[in-house]
Every structure is written in structure tokens, then in C-alpha cells.
Design an enzyme around this catalytic site. Structure first.
Site, PDB file in Angstrom:
ATOM      1  CD  GLU A  37      32.417  41.447  28.823  1.00  0.00           C
ATOM      2  OE1 GLU A  37      32.595  41.895  29.975  1.00  0.00           O
ATOM      3  OE2 GLU A  37      32.986  40.427  28.401  1.00  0.00           O
ATOM      4  CB  CYS A 192      43.770  33.877  39.785  1.00  0.00           C
ATOM      5  SG  CYS A 192      44.345  34.896  41.165  1.00  0.00           S
ATOM      6  CB  CYS A 199      49.316  28.938  43.142  1.00  0.00           C
ATOM      7  SG  CYS A 199      48.337  30.141  44.084  1.00  0.00           S
ATOM      8  CB  CYS A 202      48.944  30.747  38.220  1.00  0.00           C
ATOM      9  SG  CYS A 202      48.864  32.516  37.833  1.00  0.00           S
ATOM     10  CB  CYS A 208      51.975  35.621  42.176  1.00  0.00           C
ATOM     11  SG  CYS A 208      50.484  35.985  43.126  1.00  0.00           S
TER      12      CYS A 208
END
Length: 350
Positions: A37, A192, A199, A202, A208
Site C-alpha cells: 500500500e 473507471c 463505461c 463498468c 452512474c
């Protein structure tokens, strides 16, 4: 409690299309999640993979990292940038080894109190490493939430960020939290995306707001920024007859803090004066073409100046702050990317 339609859509997509075989997922421990991370902050997954694998080979667990010299950590970090991340890893490892019996805290407050671990990174460690419910809000998740919910404004503004955190907290499920958080990060990174979101692929396209209104490229809102300032410098590359080049350690604070780099000057006159002061007898001074390195908040325009000197280096022998590095030898200490590039270039020139 059953999943909401939003959560179910994200998890179903993840099961089919998400990333399940990243190095830090095999095995997925709190320590490995933490390192990955931190490396992934400001850095793409494809770039991080090689660094992570090399880092794990040298520091397979937290006690090994705590016992290491920071220069060795910076050497493995060279090229990833944002070197304060590496120094904070070392500081945190030592704190955890001394005060937490070598185990990362398993609570949000304990993690967020450690150097270099913010709220989102702490949430990732808790959810992915400890399998506990915790929300995250990295750049990818911000983008997905801002577009899906039509959140106006730059996510770095406190009011906008607070609203996005509220959304993330509300949407994070109690079950399969690790999968959900990984899915949200994957969705932002793979579908995204910032420039050209896919899109049609997605799972959230039907609800959205950005897609409905044709505002995918407008959301999230951009930061209001003026022109990026430019700084200029001359870097002194002193090379002796044994094909060794002099480096010196940067101060413990500021740009490239604690890394090894070339001395910097405002102009050629200062370089000539410095060489005379330190008994460096130059046989030839050779300026190289100027170049640019871009930081997050400014451009650095720098001109490398190669000074070919004779064997007399009495004024600048090796000290705690300076060393002579043999061109072509392994670099066992931390150097910034421009310095590594110049070392490679010098090896071909000399």
C-alpha cells in the site's frame, strides 16, 4: 445483512474480472499489505510489482526491516520516488518492533498513529491484512465514488473529501470487506480510469451520474493550479582517473533527503571555485546538455558538468557525507532517478 445492489455489482464484477494474483496477495498478510500500500501511493501497480518482490526477498518480515540500515532500504527504493515513504517504513518498523512486539496494530487509531500511515492506508491494512471491516479512499476509489454519485469539486478539498469518506463508510460492507475494497481499487485502476473510462465494461454504469450526464471527464473536479514553478541548478560530476565519481549525502530534510547525489551549484563559476578550494585539479570541464526532472510541485532544470580531475583528491576524500563511487559498480545505497541515469550515462562516456 444482504449486500446492497451497489455492493453486489462491485463484488460480482470482482469475482470475474478483479485482480486475484498480485504478489502481495500471495500470501496476504498485514506486513505485505502495508508495504504494498505504501509503494502504491502515487505509483502504478505494474511499476510496484518488481520493487515489491525485491523488497520482500531482502526484508521478508517486519523485524528484518526494523533491523536494516536506512541506506539499504533507500537503495531498494531508488526509482520509486517520494522517498519519505521509504524512510517512514523504516521508522514505523522500528516503532512497531519496540512498542508492539513486532506486530502491526490491528486497530485504526493504532495504525494511523504510525509514520506514513494515513486513514486510507490504515483501512487497507485492516481490511486486506486483518480481514476487518474498514473503509478506504485512495485515488481510484475517490474517482469511482465521485463519478458514480456526481460529487462536485476537487477531492483534495476538505469538504469534498469529507463527503467522499462518508460515502465510502456507508457503502463498505461488513462481509467480504477485503474483496470489496480490492474491487473498488481495481475498478478505478482498470475501468473507471482517469483519462478514458471504459463505461461499457463498468458494473455501475446503469446508476452512474457522470455517465448519465456525459461528465466522465469532468468528475472528479480538477485542482485549481497555477503554473508549475521552475528551479535551475548545475550538478558537479567529478570523475577521477580511476573512473570514480564523487557523490555526497543530501541533508536529512528537503528534496531527496538522505539520498546520495551530486553536489549542486548556481553556476560554473561556483563549480570552479569549489574545485580549487578542495584541491581538485581539473584536466577538463565538460558541461552536458541540460535536462529536466519534474516533481509533484515544481520542475527542476539541471545541467550536469563533468570535471575530469587528476589523482589528487586530498580535500574530498571519503567521509560520512561524501564518497567516491566506481562507475559500473553496483549501487548499494539510495540515489534519485536523475542521479542513477547520469551514472549510467557517465559509464558510457568515460
Amino acid at each position: 445483512m444482504p449486500f446492497s445492489s451497489f455492493q453486489q455489482a462491485v463484488l460480482d464484477w470482482f469475482d470475474l474480472h478483479g485482480r486475484h494474483d498480485l504478489p502481495w496477495q500471495r500470501p496476504r498478510t498485514p506486513y505485505r499489505v502495508w508495504i504494498s500500500e505504501v509503494m502504491l501511493q502515487q505509483t502504478r501497480v505494474a511499476t510496484v510489482i518488481g520493487y515489491f518482490e525485491r523488497f520482500m526477498r531482502r526484508f521478508p518480515d517486519l523485524p528484518d526491516l526494523a533491523a536494516a540500515d536506512v541506506d539499504e532500504i533507500l537503495a531498494l527504493w531508488s526509482g520509486l520516488g517520494y522517498y519519505s515513504r521509504a524512510r517512514n517504513l523504516h521508522r514505523t518498523a522500528r516503532i512497531v518492533a519496540e512498542h508492539h512486539a513486532g506486530e502491526l496494530p490491528a486497530d485504526l487509531a493504532g495504525l494511523a498513529a504510525l509514520p506514513g500511515i494515513g486513514r486510507s492506508t490504515a483501512g487497507a491494512i485492516l481490511s486486506l491484512g486483518f480481514e476487518r471491516r474498514a473503509a478506504i479512499l485512495d485515488g481510484n476509489v475517490r474517482r469511482v465514488l465521485a463519478r458514480h454519485h456526481g460529487v462536485e469539486g476537487w477531492p483534495g478539498e476538505s469538504k469534498v473529501e469529507k463527503g467522499l469518506w462518508q460515502l465510502s463508510e456507508e457503502l463498505t460492507p461488513s462481509k467480504r470487506c477485503a474483496d470489496y475494497n480490492q474491487a473498488m481499487m481495481d475498478l478505478g485502476a482498470m475501468v473507471c480510469t482517469r483519462g478514458s473510462p471504459a463505461c461499457e465494461a463498468c458494473p455501475l454504469a446503469g446508476t452512474c451520474i457522470a455517465r448519465r450526464d456525459g461528465r466522465q471527464t469532468e468528475l472528479p473536479g480538477p485542482r485549481r493550479a497555477g503554473p508549475i514553478p521552475v528551479r535551475s541548478t548545475f550538478m558537479l560530476l567529478t570523475v577521477d582517473p580511476d573512473k570514480r565519481v564523487r557523490l555526497q549525502k543530501r541533508p536529512p530534510a528537503g528534496i531527496w533527503a538522505g539520498l546520495w547525489a551530486f553536489p549542486e551549484f548556481d553556476g560554473l563559476e561556483q563549480i570552479v571555485a569549489w574545485c580549487a578550494l578542495h584541491s581538485i585539479h581539473s584536466r577538463r570541464i565538460e558541461p552536458l546538455p541540460p535536462r529536466r526532472h519534474t516533481f509533484s510541485h515544481f520542475h527542476l532544470d539541471y545541467t550536469p558538468v563533468v570535471v575530469h580531475c587528476d589523482a589528487r583528491r586530498t580535500g574530498v576524500e571519503e567521509t560520512a557525507q561524501g564518497l567516491w563511487h566506481s562507475l559500473g559498480a553496483e549501487i548499494g545505497f539510495g540515489v534519485p532517478t536523475p542521479v542513477r541515469q547520469l551514472l549510467n550515462e557517465l559509464e558510457q562516456l568515460i
